[in-house]
Design an enzyme around this catalytic site. Structure first.
Site, PDB file in Angstrom:
ATOM      1  N   GLU A   1     -24.822  -7.499   6.470  1.00 50.20           N
ATOM      2  CA  GLU A   1     -24.143  -6.715   5.426  1.00 50.20           C
ATOM      3  C   GLU A   1     -24.612  -5.269   5.372  1.00 50.20           C
ATOM      4  OE1 GLU A   1     -21.827  -8.365   4.314  1.00 50.20           O
ATOM      5  OE2 GLU A   1     -22.474 -10.418   4.679  1.00 50.20           O
TER       6      GLU A   1
ATOM      7  N   VAL B   1     -10.249  -6.064   2.452  1.00 51.86           N
ATOM      8  CA  VAL B   1     -11.192  -6.444   3.505  1.00 51.86           C
ATOM      9  C   VAL B   1     -10.579  -6.105   4.849  1.00 51.86           C
ATOM     10  CG1 VAL B   1     -12.684  -8.290   4.350  1.00 51.86           C
ATOM     11  CG2 VAL B   1     -11.799  -8.377   2.010  1.00 51.86           C
ATOM     12  N   GLY B   2     -10.791  -4.876   5.318  1.00 56.85           N
ATOM     13  CA  GLY B   2     -10.214  -4.464   6.593  1.00 56.85           C
ATOM     14  C   GLY B   2      -8.708  -4.627   6.580  1.00 56.85           C
ATOM     15  N   GLY B   3      -8.185  -5.389   7.552  1.00 57.86           N
ATOM     16  CA  GLY B   3      -6.749  -5.632   7.619  1.00 57.86           C
ATOM     17  C   GLY B   3      -6.307  -6.778   6.743  1.00 57.86           C
TER      18      GLY B   3
ATOM     19  N   HIS C   1     -12.267 -14.723  -0.766  1.00 56.21           N
ATOM     20  CA  HIS C   1     -13.047 -13.561  -1.208  1.00 56.21           C
ATOM     21  C   HIS C   1     -13.113 -13.506  -2.746  1.00 56.21           C
ATOM     22  CE1 HIS C   1     -14.844 -10.368   1.199  1.00 56.21           C
ATOM     23  NE2 HIS C   1     -14.743  -9.588   0.165  1.00 56.21           N
TER      24      HIS C   1
ATOM     25  N   THR D   1     -22.724 -15.692   0.374  1.00 51.33           N
ATOM     26  CA  THR D   1     -22.446 -16.961  -0.303  1.00 51.33           C
ATOM     27  C   THR D   1     -21.744 -17.935   0.630  1.00 51.33           C
ATOM     28  OG1 THR D   1     -22.241 -15.771  -2.407  1.00 51.33           O
ATOM     29  CG2 THR D   1     -21.330 -17.988  -2.323  1.00 51.33           C
ATOM     30  N   SER D   2     -20.832 -17.451   1.437  1.00 49.07           N
ATOM     31  CA  SER D   2     -20.124 -18.323   2.384  1.00 49.07           C
ATOM     32  C   SER D   2     -21.080 -18.880   3.432  1.00 49.07           C
ATOM     33  CB  SER D   2     -18.987 -17.545   3.064  1.00 49.07           C
ATOM     34  OG  SER D   2     -18.034 -17.118   2.124  1.00 49.07           O
ATOM     35  N   ARG D   3     -21.995 -18.053   3.912  1.00 53.04           N
ATOM     36  CA  ARG D   3     -22.963 -18.539   4.896  1.00 53.04           C
ATOM     37  C   ARG D   3     -23.925 -19.553   4.271  1.00 53.04           C
ATOM     38  NH1 ARG D   3     -22.264 -13.146   6.434  1.00 53.04           N
ATOM     39  NH2 ARG D   3     -24.071 -12.355   5.310  1.00 53.04           N
TER      40      ARG D   3
ATOM     41  N   TYR E   1     -17.303 -10.862  12.984  1.00 54.98           N
ATOM     42  CA  TYR E   1     -16.137 -10.356  12.266  1.00 54.98           C
ATOM     43  C   TYR E   1     -14.855 -10.510  13.085  1.00 54.98           C
ATOM     44  CZ  TYR E   1     -19.395  -8.203   8.947  1.00 54.98           C
ATOM     45  OH  TYR E   1     -20.359  -7.990   8.007  1.00 54.98           O
TER      46      TYR E   1
END
Length: 453
Positions: free
Chosen positions: A214, A296-298, A343, A352-354, A380
């Site tokens: 991050e 989040v990006g695209g 998200h 948190t997801s990890r 990513y």
């Protein structure tokens, strides 16, 4: 009476004239007109890595700064790109038939870069990978993407029908191999001194790499120092310290509660994990769903009003017979992907997801998986491929990281003379990122240390 009426009319007309003149002057005055400010404060424009799946490389930014005429991401005409891609593809196929495999590869890659969604380019490149490099898994992924772009592409459909079963068998064989390594690790007694040391070191590694993905700039030695001594490292921000302490608190919570619990994982459990992840950095947002839209990006995640129902559906899937019957690595990887895709939080979604992924893995006897921060762009990229409809590359990536983590434990608890793959991956200082396992008693602190309040 008439005189009063006459003066009243003159007074009203004078007021109207004065107001009209003031409005005209205000309209044309460059100093009194106030424009709305649609730009956020500079502080809030410093978007964290946790929000973005992609970022322009620093080298590219430096080059752009040195050359004011360069335009980052300058777009060409899509028709021109497609025509050039097809021409390049034709030359690549000619070279392939002539047996010039390496030259053909470069042209296939160039054609794919020009037209990454063109079904013909994807299909022919897949055939090249399958027949010239015996890479059935990558070829199958190309066929899958070709069918995503054009479901009626007959050649890609025929190719996919041939490779799908083969790839599924290869993936299952890989997962069975990881189960065998897990069982070998489980056979080592808890009292083994080497196992205790590697558990401790892997704990530091997990936190170091997870916050590093991050954008946290703490080195491994500094991360370890913060966790062991609770002393602040000079030159590092308070937030960077708090990110490390937050992940430490979340891991301890998971280990003390969720890992050994046999019941279902609930929304409250996920909120409790996030509450600790963000508790030191932002106690107000910690354990709360976001109330604003994020980007989040695209990928544009769902709006805040949809989060509760989506999280309820996610938890239903998480505890469903279908999910629980999956191989734990596949189950954990999909849980990670689904949560980060929703998200649900303003910040801390990746961490948190990890952690949720590792909770599932630890419940199945696997150690918490380390995703090296050096592979953050690959990480990513596979998340983006999953967004486009194919989650298998992301599952394979998590399987790779799982195997490297297992190899770390097995290597550290045996007398193997060879190095496992992950151990040869240097950190930003060029040293081996797991050298510390062999010298666990060394002083690893760096920087000026002061107590953390």
């Amino acid at each position: 009476m008439q005189q009063i009426y006459f003066y009243s009319i003159i007074f009203v007309m004078g007021v109207i004239s004065s107001v009209t003149i003031m409005l005209i002057l205000t309209h044309f005055s460059p100093t009194t007109r106030k424009l709305p400010n649609y730009l956020s404060d500079v502080h809030y424009l410093q978007v964290r890595d946790d929000y973005s799946l992609y970022s322009v490389s620093s080298d590219h930014l430096k080059n752009a700064a040195s050359d004011p005429h360069e335009k980052i991401g300058k777009k060409r005409n899509s028709v021109e790109d497609e025509n050039e891609a097809l021409s390049t593809l034709k030359v690549a196929l000619d070279l392939k038939y002539q047996g010039k495999i390496d030259k053909a590869l470069r042209l296939f890659q160039h054609a794919l870069a020009l037209a990454p969604k063109h079904p013909e380019v994807l299909n022919k490149y897949g055939e090249y990978l399958e027949h010239s490099h015996s890479d059935v898994i990558s070829a199958d992924m190309m066929y899958f993407q070709a069918l995503t772009a054009n479901p009626s592409h007959s050649e890609a459909l025929a190719n996919r029908m041939r490779t799908a079963t083969i790839v599924e068998a290869l993936d299952q064989e890989r997962l069975n191999k990881l189960d065998a390594k897990r069982d070998a690790l489980s056979s080592i007694h808890e009292s083994n001194a080497a196992l205790r040391r590697v558990k401790k070191e892997a704990y530091f590694q997990h936190i170091y790499h997870s916050v590093g993905i991050e954008g946290n700039t703490m080195t491994l030695a500094q991360t370890r120092s913060v966790l062991e001594t609770r002393m602040a490292v000079g030159g590092k921000s308070i937030d960077e310290h708090n990110e490390i302490l937050g992940l430490d608190a979340a891991l301890k919570y998971i280990n003390a509660t969720l890992v050994n619990r046999n019941d279902f994982i609930s929304i409250d459990d996920i909120l409790e994990i996030h509450k600790r992840v963000l508790g030191h950095v932002d106690p107000i947002e910690g354990g709360e769903f976001r109330r604003t839209q994020v980007y989040v990006g695209g990928h544009i995640p769902p709006g805040p009003n949809d989060l509760l129902i989506l999280m309820q559906h996610f938890v239903q899937w998480l505890n469903s017979d279908q999910a629980l019957s999956m191989h734990p690595i596949k189950y954990a990887a999909l849980a990670h992907y689904k949560l980060v895709h929703i998200h649900p939080f303003t910040d801390g979604n990746g961490r948190t997801s990890r952690l949720l992924m590792n909770t599932i893995l630890m419940r199945s006897g696997y150690p918490p998986v380390i995703i090296p921060k050096q592979q953050r762009h690959k990480y990513y990229d596979f998340l983006q491929v999953a967004n486009e409809g194919d989650t298998r590359p992301f599952i394979r990536f998590i399987a790779d990281c799982t195997e490297k983590t297992l190899d770390l434990f097995l290597w550290a608890t045996s007398e193997l003379s060879h190095q496992v793959p992950l151990l040869s991956d240097p950190d930003e200082h060029g040293s081996n990122i797991y050298d510390h396992i062999l010298d666990n008693d060394s002083d690893e602190s760096s920087g000026d240390n002061t107590p953390i309040p």
